[in-house]
Design a protein around this motif. Structure first.
Motif, PDB file in Angstrom:
ATOM      1  N   GLU A  64       9.904   1.222  -4.178  1.00 25.48           N
ATOM      2  CA  GLU A  64      10.358  -0.115  -3.833  1.00 25.48           C
ATOM      3  C   GLU A  64      10.032  -1.078  -4.968  1.00 25.48           C
ATOM      4  O   GLU A  64       9.237  -0.763  -5.868  1.00 25.48           O
ATOM      5  CB  GLU A  64       9.712  -0.574  -2.525  1.00 25.48           C
ATOM      6  N   ASP A  65      10.648  -2.244  -4.927  1.00 23.61           N
ATOM      7  CA  ASP A  65      10.410  -3.235  -5.982  1.00 23.61           C
ATOM      8  C   ASP A  65       8.930  -3.593  -6.079  1.00 23.61           C
ATOM      9  O   ASP A  65       8.237  -3.719  -5.077  1.00 23.61           O
ATOM     10  CB  ASP A  65      11.218  -4.512  -5.693  1.00 23.61           C
ATOM     11  N   GLY A  66       8.461  -3.736  -7.319  1.00 24.30           N
ATOM     12  CA  GLY A  66       7.074  -4.120  -7.552  1.00 24.30           C
ATOM     13  C   GLY A  66       6.074  -2.986  -7.431  1.00 24.30           C
ATOM     14  O   GLY A  66       4.865  -3.227  -7.463  1.00 24.30           O
ATOM     15  N   SER A  67       6.563  -1.741  -7.297  1.00 19.18           N
ATOM     16  CA  SER A  67       5.642  -0.609  -7.105  1.00 19.18           C
ATOM     17  C   SER A  67       5.759   0.433  -8.206  1.00 19.18           C
ATOM     18  O   SER A  67       5.310   1.563  -8.045  1.00 19.18           O
ATOM     19  CB  SER A  67       5.915   0.060  -5.752  1.00 19.18           C
ATOM     20  N   PHE A  68       6.365   0.063  -9.339  1.00 21.49           N
ATOM     21  CA  PHE A  68       6.537   1.045 -10.423  1.00 21.49           C
ATOM     22  C   PHE A  68       6.624   0.324 -11.761  1.00 21.49           C
ATOM     23  O   PHE A  68       6.834  -0.892 -11.828  1.00 21.49           O
ATOM     24  CB  PHE A  68       7.795   1.881 -10.200  1.00 21.49           C
ATOM     25  N   VAL A  74       6.367  12.656 -11.120  1.00 21.88           N
ATOM     26  CA  VAL A  74       5.658  13.233  -9.983  1.00 21.88           C
ATOM     27  C   VAL A  74       4.971  14.523 -10.399  1.00 21.88           C
ATOM     28  O   VAL A  74       5.222  15.074 -11.471  1.00 21.88           O
ATOM     29  CB  VAL A  74       6.623  13.533  -8.815  1.00 21.88           C
ATOM     30  N   SER A  75       4.115  15.008  -9.501  1.00 20.96           N
ATOM     31  CA  SER A  75       3.452  16.296  -9.718  1.00 20.96           C
ATOM     32  C   SER A  75       4.280  17.387  -9.047  1.00 20.96           C
ATOM     33  O   SER A  75       4.431  17.397  -7.830  1.00 20.96           O
ATOM     34  CB  SER A  75       2.039  16.261  -9.128  1.00 20.96           C
ATOM     35  N   ASN A 100       3.746  14.661  -2.972  1.00 24.15           N
ATOM     36  CA  ASN A 100       3.612  13.337  -3.567  1.00 24.15           C
ATOM     37  C   ASN A 100       3.744  12.192  -2.571  1.00 24.15           C
ATOM     38  O   ASN A 100       3.143  11.130  -2.762  1.00 24.15           O
ATOM     39  CB  ASN A 100       4.640  13.161  -4.681  1.00 24.15           C
ATOM     40  N   PHE A 101       4.539  12.400  -1.501  1.00 24.91           N
ATOM     41  CA  PHE A 101       4.797  11.314  -0.556  1.00 24.91           C
ATOM     42  C   PHE A 101       4.402  11.635   0.884  1.00 24.91           C
ATOM     43  O   PHE A 101       4.517  10.779   1.760  1.00 24.91           O
ATOM     44  CB  PHE A 101       6.275  10.919  -0.598  1.00 24.91           C
ATOM     45  N   PHE A 154       1.886   5.404  -5.841  1.00 21.44           N
ATOM     46  CA  PHE A 154       2.181   6.274  -4.703  1.00 21.44           C
ATOM     47  C   PHE A 154       1.636   5.713  -3.391  1.00 21.44           C
ATOM     48  O   PHE A 154       2.289   5.820  -2.349  1.00 21.44           O
ATOM     49  CB  PHE A 154       1.636   7.681  -4.957  1.00 21.44           C
ATOM     50  N   ASP A 155       0.459   5.125  -3.422  1.00 18.66           N
ATOM     51  CA  ASP A 155      -0.114   4.571  -2.189  1.00 18.66           C
ATOM     52  C   ASP A 155       0.802   3.513  -1.588  1.00 18.66           C
ATOM     53  O   ASP A 155       1.069   3.505  -0.375  1.00 18.66           O
ATOM     54  CB  ASP A 155      -1.497   3.975  -2.467  1.00 18.66           C
ATOM     55  N   GLN A 156       1.307   2.619  -2.432  1.00 16.05           N
ATOM     56  CA  GLN A 156       2.182   1.548  -1.948  1.00 16.05           C
ATOM     57  C   GLN A 156       3.491   2.114  -1.393  1.00 16.05           C
ATOM     58  O   GLN A 156       3.990   1.667  -0.353  1.00 16.05           O
ATOM     59  CB  GLN A 156       2.489   0.570  -3.089  1.00 16.05           C
TER      60      GLN A 156
END
Length: 321
Positions: free
Chosen positions: A277-281, A110-111, A139-140, A297-299
């Motif tokens: 979440e799964d599939g986002s990293f 993260v920033s 970031n979120f 981050f968008d997801q």
């Protein structure tokens, strides 16, 4: 003396004994209730533990709105720059009485304000809860009003006070590396120290992902224990532990409002989510930081917002009617 007179005397003594026993139970019950009320009043009137920091926690508070509490498990070991093994956000809505738990992976890249690209838990080392709050916000987009940093020793003592017989968990395999003990495979009752080892263990194929699952499992089971009658009378002692082992900016009235909903079973079921979440990293290897999670981050912001704003099916049906 006739047999009938003896029988009547036995009956009278039996009734008298029963009456005395009932009175004794009532007196003991009133005594515990008095202790509970007196201890709670004293605890609420005393300020919760505050640790002086160079930065204050700047989360904006509005008692009419839902609140977010940053929950941290800190392993300071006397160090100036304490580490945090767990980073969670508890979301509480006073209108729906719902509590939702967000687990944030500490290795997310993260920033961090004024520190560039870092792992999420580095923000706590650099600037404590306030810098971590700023980092999560940047970031979120998640606003956080309160924080509570729990010392590991405090976790052990709170568990042993709340559930002196321990909590039953099903240990999936032997756990030993990095937790200072060995937990055997299988179902068993774990007390404070062992339960801490159970939620901290990360040296398996699931790494931090498995640890987060265990953290959420234990919090859910501790919440179930907190609503029992024997735990209610321990509330003053639990508040005493908060003063000693927890660094927080939560005021007593807010704490009791949330606690009241839990005790009245309005907030019994806790919904959970893991970010990312799964599939986002993707797992990446950074030359300086080591293993990190590169996040979409968008997801995850969308998933986070959907999770917080979602209403239960029961509430949706009630609104339709």
């Amino acid at each position: 003396m006739t047999r009938s007179n003896k029988n009547r005397r036995k009956v009278r003594w039996g009734r008298l004994f029963g009456a005395l026993l009932l009175i004794g139970i009532i007196i003991v019950g009133l005594f515990h209730i008095f202790q509970y009320i007196e201890g709670t009043i004293k605890a609420v009137n005393q300020p919760l533990k505050k640790v002086e920091r160079k930065q204050t926690f700047q989360g904006e508070k509005n008692k009419l709105d839902a609140i977010n509490v940053l929950l941290l498990g800190s392993d300071s070991r006397g160090e100036k720059q304490a580490r945090t093994d767990s980073i969670m956000v508890a979301h509480y809505d006073p209108q729906t009485h719902k509590i939702k738990l967000i687990s944030l992976m500490r290795d997310m890249l993260v920033s961090v304000p004024e520190h560039g690209q870092q792992k999420l838990n580095a923000a706590y080392s650099f600037g404590g809860p306030e810098l971590l709050r700023e980092t999560i916000k940047e970031n979120f987009g998640l606003d956080i009003q309160y924080y509570a940093s729990v010392d590991f020793k405090g976790f052990e003592k709170a568990v042993d006070l709340l559930v002196p017989n321990g909590i039953e968990v099903d240990v999936p395999y032997e756990m030993s590396h990095g937790i200072g003990m060995t937990l055997e495979k299988g179902k068993q009752q774990l007390h404070g120290k062992e339960l801490l080892g159970y939620v901290r263990f990360r040296h398996d194929r699931l790494s931090d992902f498995g640890r987060i699952q265990r953290q959420q499992e234990v919090i859910s089971k501790l919440t179930d224990e907190a609503v029992t009658l024997h735990s209610v009378v321990k509330l003053p002692k639990l508040l005493g532990l908060i003063n000693k082992y927890i660094d927080t900016n939560i005021d007593g009235s807010t704490l009791l409002t949330i606690g009241k909903d839990i005790l009245m079973k309005k907030s019994r079921d806790i919904e959970t989510i893991r970010i990312p979440e799964d599939g986002s990293f993707q797992n990446k290897r950074d030359e300086v930081l080591g293993d990190v999670l590169e996040v979409d981050f968008d997801q995850n912001i969308e998933a986070l917002n959907n999770f917080i704003e979602a209403k239960s099916s029961v509430q949706n049906e009630a609104q339709k009617e």
